[in-house]
Design a protein around this motif. Structure first.
Motif, PDB file in Angstrom:
ATOM      1  N   THR A 107      51.632  43.715  35.960  1.00 28.35           N
ATOM      2  CA  THR A 107      50.248  43.402  36.316  1.00 28.35           C
ATOM      3  C   THR A 107      50.115  43.411  37.831  1.00 28.35           C
ATOM      4  O   THR A 107      51.101  43.273  38.563  1.00 28.35           O
ATOM      5  N   ARG A 108      48.897  43.590  38.280  1.00 31.04           N
ATOM      6  CA  ARG A 108      48.553  43.461  39.698  1.00 31.04           C
ATOM      7  C   ARG A 108      47.230  42.703  39.737  1.00 31.04           C
ATOM      8  O   ARG A 108      46.288  43.041  39.038  1.00 31.04           O
ATOM      9  N   VAL A 139      42.593  41.508  37.063  1.00 29.19           N
ATOM     10  CA  VAL A 139      43.995  41.777  36.769  1.00 29.19           C
ATOM     11  C   VAL A 139      44.107  43.190  36.203  1.00 29.19           C
ATOM     12  O   VAL A 139      43.487  43.512  35.186  1.00 29.19           O
ATOM     13  N   HIS A 140      44.874  44.013  36.898  1.00 23.44           N
ATOM     14  CA  HIS A 140      45.168  45.369  36.438  1.00 23.44           C
ATOM     15  C   HIS A 140      46.442  45.290  35.604  1.00 23.44           C
ATOM     16  O   HIS A 140      47.441  44.715  36.060  1.00 23.44           O
ATOM     17  N   GLU A 164      36.118  39.746  30.367  1.00 28.54           N
ATOM     18  CA  GLU A 164      35.843  41.168  30.153  1.00 28.54           C
ATOM     19  C   GLU A 164      37.144  41.932  30.319  1.00 28.54           C
ATOM     20  O   GLU A 164      38.016  41.516  31.080  1.00 28.54           O
ATOM     21  N   ALA A 165      37.259  43.050  29.636  1.00 25.23           N
ATOM     22  CA  ALA A 165      38.412  43.939  29.831  1.00 25.23           C
ATOM     23  C   ALA A 165      37.978  45.369  29.543  1.00 25.23           C
ATOM     24  O   ALA A 165      37.180  45.609  28.632  1.00 25.23           O
ATOM     25  N   PHE A 166      38.495  46.279  30.345  1.00 28.63           N
ATOM     26  CA  PHE A 166      38.130  47.689  30.241  1.00 28.63           C
ATOM     27  C   PHE A 166      39.392  48.541  30.323  1.00 28.63           C
ATOM     28  O   PHE A 166      40.284  48.246  31.108  1.00 28.63           O
ATOM     29  N   ILE A 218      48.217  34.725  34.020  1.00 32.60           N
ATOM     30  CA  ILE A 218      48.894  35.993  34.325  1.00 32.60           C
ATOM     31  C   ILE A 218      50.258  36.049  33.647  1.00 32.60           C
ATOM     32  O   ILE A 218      50.638  37.085  33.083  1.00 32.60           O
ATOM     33  N   GLN A 219      50.986  34.939  33.660  1.00 30.05           N
ATOM     34  CA  GLN A 219      52.283  34.906  32.978  1.00 30.05           C
ATOM     35  C   GLN A 219      52.122  35.152  31.484  1.00 30.05           C
ATOM     36  O   GLN A 219      52.951  35.831  30.861  1.00 30.05           O
ATOM     37  N   ARG A 220      51.050  34.630  30.909  1.00 31.24           N
ATOM     38  CA  ARG A 220      50.775  34.879  29.491  1.00 31.24           C
ATOM     39  C   ARG A 220      50.528  36.367  29.252  1.00 31.24           C
ATOM     40  O   ARG A 220      50.998  36.935  28.267  1.00 31.24           O
TER      41      ARG A 220
END
Length: 118
Positions: A78-79, A16-17, A40-42, A66-68
């Motif tokens: 988001t994408r 998810v971007h 993970e997130a960057f 994604i809604q959260r």
């Protein structure tokens, strides 16, 4: 030990971007840590500001996650890209071996020339 999200009942993997309001990157990054499905997130360059690796039980659960994320203060949009199949699993051994071979060959090998070709 390596844990498999699929073995934990979360076989769906998505990337998810997240586009973030300027000046809110740190707050959004901290908020992502409260979402257990984010493994993970960057922060990134390019089309988005953050890239999160997200796991879910199924597509409906993924949509809920994604809604959260969209509701987090500072998230503009988001994408999402859903992974179909893992082609190369997370690994470091080939890199370690490559670095070892380069180091054993000496400093000239890392500069792109063979020893004695000055």
């Amino acid at each position: 030990p390596v844990l498999s999200p699929a073995a934990l009942g979360h076989p769906v993997l998505a990337f998810v971007h997240l586009e973030v309001t300027q000046g809110h990157l740190d707050e959004v990054g901290e908020a992502l840590a409260s979402v257990p499905e984010i493994v993970e997130a960057f922060s990134t360059t390019g089309g988005g500001d953050l890239l999160a690796r997200v796991v879910a039980r199924d597509n409906e659960h993924l949509e809920d996650v994604i809604q959260r994320l969209i509701r987090l203060p500072g998230v503009v949009r988001t994408r999402t890209e859903v992974a179909l199949r893992e082609r190369v699993p997370h690994r470091l051994l080939p890199l370690v071996e490559s670095v070892g071979r380069t180091a054993a060959a000496g400093p000239d090998a890392s500069a792109g020339r063979s020893p004695g070709s000055r």
